[in-house]
Write a protein that holds these residues in place. Structure first.
Motif, mmCIF file in Angstrom:
data_model
loop_
_atom_site.group_PDB
_atom_site.id
_atom_site.type_symbol
_atom_site.label_atom_id
_atom_site.label_comp_id
_atom_site.label_asym_id
_atom_site.label_seq_id
_atom_site.Cartn_x
_atom_site.Cartn_y
_atom_site.Cartn_z
ATOM 1 N N LEU A 167 6.386 -5.775 15.561
ATOM 2 C CA LEU A 167 7.094 -4.630 14.984
ATOM 3 C C LEU A 167 6.621 -3.307 15.545
ATOM 4 O O LEU A 167 7.303 -2.312 15.453
ATOM 5 C CB LEU A 167 6.952 -4.619 13.464
ATOM 6 N N VAL A 168 5.450 -3.284 16.111
ATOM 7 C CA VAL A 168 4.901 -2.032 16.612
ATOM 8 C C VAL A 168 5.528 -1.645 17.955
ATOM 9 O O VAL A 168 5.656 -0.488 18.287
ATOM 10 C CB VAL A 168 3.371 -2.143 16.746
ATOM 11 N N MET A 169 5.950 -2.612 18.715
ATOM 12 C CA MET A 169 6.438 -2.346 20.060
ATOM 13 C C MET A 169 7.550 -1.296 20.162
ATOM 14 O O MET A 169 7.495 -0.446 21.009
ATOM 15 C CB MET A 169 6.925 -3.647 20.719
ATOM 16 N N PRO A 170 8.559 -1.264 19.245
ATOM 17 C CA PRO A 170 9.619 -0.272 19.367
ATOM 18 C C PRO A 170 9.208 1.133 18.957
ATOM 19 O O PRO A 170 10.011 2.033 18.983
ATOM 20 C CB PRO A 170 10.706 -0.795 18.415
ATOM 21 N N ALA A 171 7.970 1.372 18.570
ATOM 22 C CA ALA A 171 7.551 2.674 18.054
ATOM 23 C C ALA A 171 7.813 3.809 19.028
ATOM 24 O O ALA A 171 8.054 4.930 18.630
ATOM 25 C CB ALA A 171 6.068 2.642 17.686
ATOM 26 N N HIS A 195 6.097 -1.504 8.426
ATOM 27 C CA HIS A 195 5.311 -0.393 8.976
ATOM 28 C C HIS A 195 6.023 0.951 8.800
ATOM 29 O O HIS A 195 7.135 1.131 9.270
ATOM 30 C CB HIS A 195 5.057 -0.622 10.462
ATOM 31 N N SER A 196 5.348 1.879 8.146
ATOM 32 C CA SER A 196 5.887 3.236 7.999
ATOM 33 C C SER A 196 5.701 3.990 9.318
ATOM 34 O O SER A 196 4.928 3.569 10.188
ATOM 35 C CB SER A 196 5.139 3.979 6.887
ATOM 36 N N PRO A 197 6.394 5.129 9.475
ATOM 37 C CA PRO A 197 6.188 5.931 10.692
ATOM 38 C C PRO A 197 4.726 6.321 10.909
ATOM 39 O O PRO A 197 4.257 6.352 12.043
ATOM 40 C CB PRO A 197 7.068 7.163 10.449
ATOM 41 N N ALA A 198 3.987 6.600 9.828
ATOM 42 C CA ALA A 198 2.568 6.970 9.964
ATOM 43 C C ALA A 198 1.760 5.814 10.544
ATOM 44 O O ALA A 198 0.899 6.017 11.400
ATOM 45 C CB ALA A 198 2.006 7.380 8.605
ATOM 46 N N VAL A 253 3.053 3.754 3.265
ATOM 47 C CA VAL A 253 1.895 4.496 3.777
ATOM 48 C C VAL A 253 2.369 5.829 4.357
ATOM 49 O O VAL A 253 3.201 5.872 5.251
ATOM 50 C CB VAL A 253 1.125 3.678 4.838
ATOM 51 N N THR A 254 1.823 6.924 3.813
ATOM 52 C CA THR A 254 2.221 8.262 4.248
ATOM 53 C C THR A 254 1.275 8.859 5.281
ATOM 54 O O THR A 254 1.653 9.762 6.021
ATOM 55 C CB THR A 254 2.287 9.216 3.044
ATOM 56 N N ILE A 263 0.862 -1.185 0.000
ATOM 57 C CA ILE A 263 0.000 0.000 0.000
ATOM 58 C C ILE A 263 0.897 1.233 0.000
ATOM 59 O O ILE A 263 1.754 1.392 0.860
ATOM 60 C CB ILE A 263 -0.946 0.003 1.216
ATOM 61 N N GLU A 264 0.681 2.077 -0.982
ATOM 62 C CA GLU A 264 1.463 3.300 -1.143
ATOM 63 C C GLU A 264 0.554 4.507 -0.942
ATOM 64 O O GLU A 264 -0.596 4.494 -1.367
ATOM 65 C CB GLU A 264 2.069 3.367 -2.556
ATOM 66 N N GLY A 265 1.087 5.552 -0.300
ATOM 67 C CA GLY A 265 0.324 6.782 -0.117
ATOM 68 C C GLY A 265 -0.605 6.697 1.080
ATOM 69 O O GLY A 265 -0.297 6.064 2.079
ATOM 70 N N GLU A 266 -1.752 7.325 0.944
ATOM 71 C CA GLU A 266 -2.698 7.410 2.059
ATOM 72 C C GLU A 266 -3.463 6.110 2.284
ATOM 73 O O GLU A 266 -3.901 5.474 1.332
ATOM 74 C CB GLU A 266 -3.716 8.524 1.804
ATOM 75 N N LEU A 267 -3.617 5.766 3.542
ATOM 76 C CA LEU A 267 -4.489 4.662 3.965
ATOM 77 C C LEU A 267 -5.577 5.352 4.784
ATOM 78 O O LEU A 267 -5.613 5.297 6.003
ATOM 79 C CB LEU A 267 -3.689 3.647 4.785
#
Length: 101
Positions: free
Chosen positions: A94-98, A73-76, A43-44, A10-14
């Motif tokens: 992967l979300v845990m280190p956010a 996972h992108s920063p967004a 994902v932006t 998925i590229e761009g807005e979600l």
């Protein structure tokens, strides 16, 4: 279909603005394979409609006994997952280190 895997990047807005389009892409990708990997690196921006799409994809995968993995996972995406505490829902380590950024 047994053992087949599809990858959907998925590229761009979600977001709500692309929800209908992305919903159709997700359904088609899930129907085409026993396992689906959704790459979220591009994902932006993500809003609650994006979260709902991913939750619906997970529910559909469970209902049809298919595999679903979220990767890249992108920063967004990390920000939304952290705010809404969704790591446990998606079983997503992967979300845990956010919190580090």
């Amino acid at each position: 279909m047994s053992g087949t895997q599809a990858v959907l990047a998925i590229e761009g807005e979600l977001t709500i603005y692309r929800a209908a389009e992305l919903c159709e892409e997700l359904k088609a990708a899930q129907a085409s394979a026993a396992a689906l990997e959704i790459n979220l690196a591009g994902v932006t921006e993500m809003d609650s409609a994006g979260v709902q799409l991913l939750m619906a994809a997970k529910k559909s995968a469970q209902a049809t006994q298919r595999s679903l993995r979220l990767v890249g996972h992108s920063p967004a995406v990390l920000e939304v997952f952290e705010i809404l505490d969704l790591a446990a829902h998606f079983g997503d380590p992967l979300v845990m280190p956010a919190a580090a950024h």
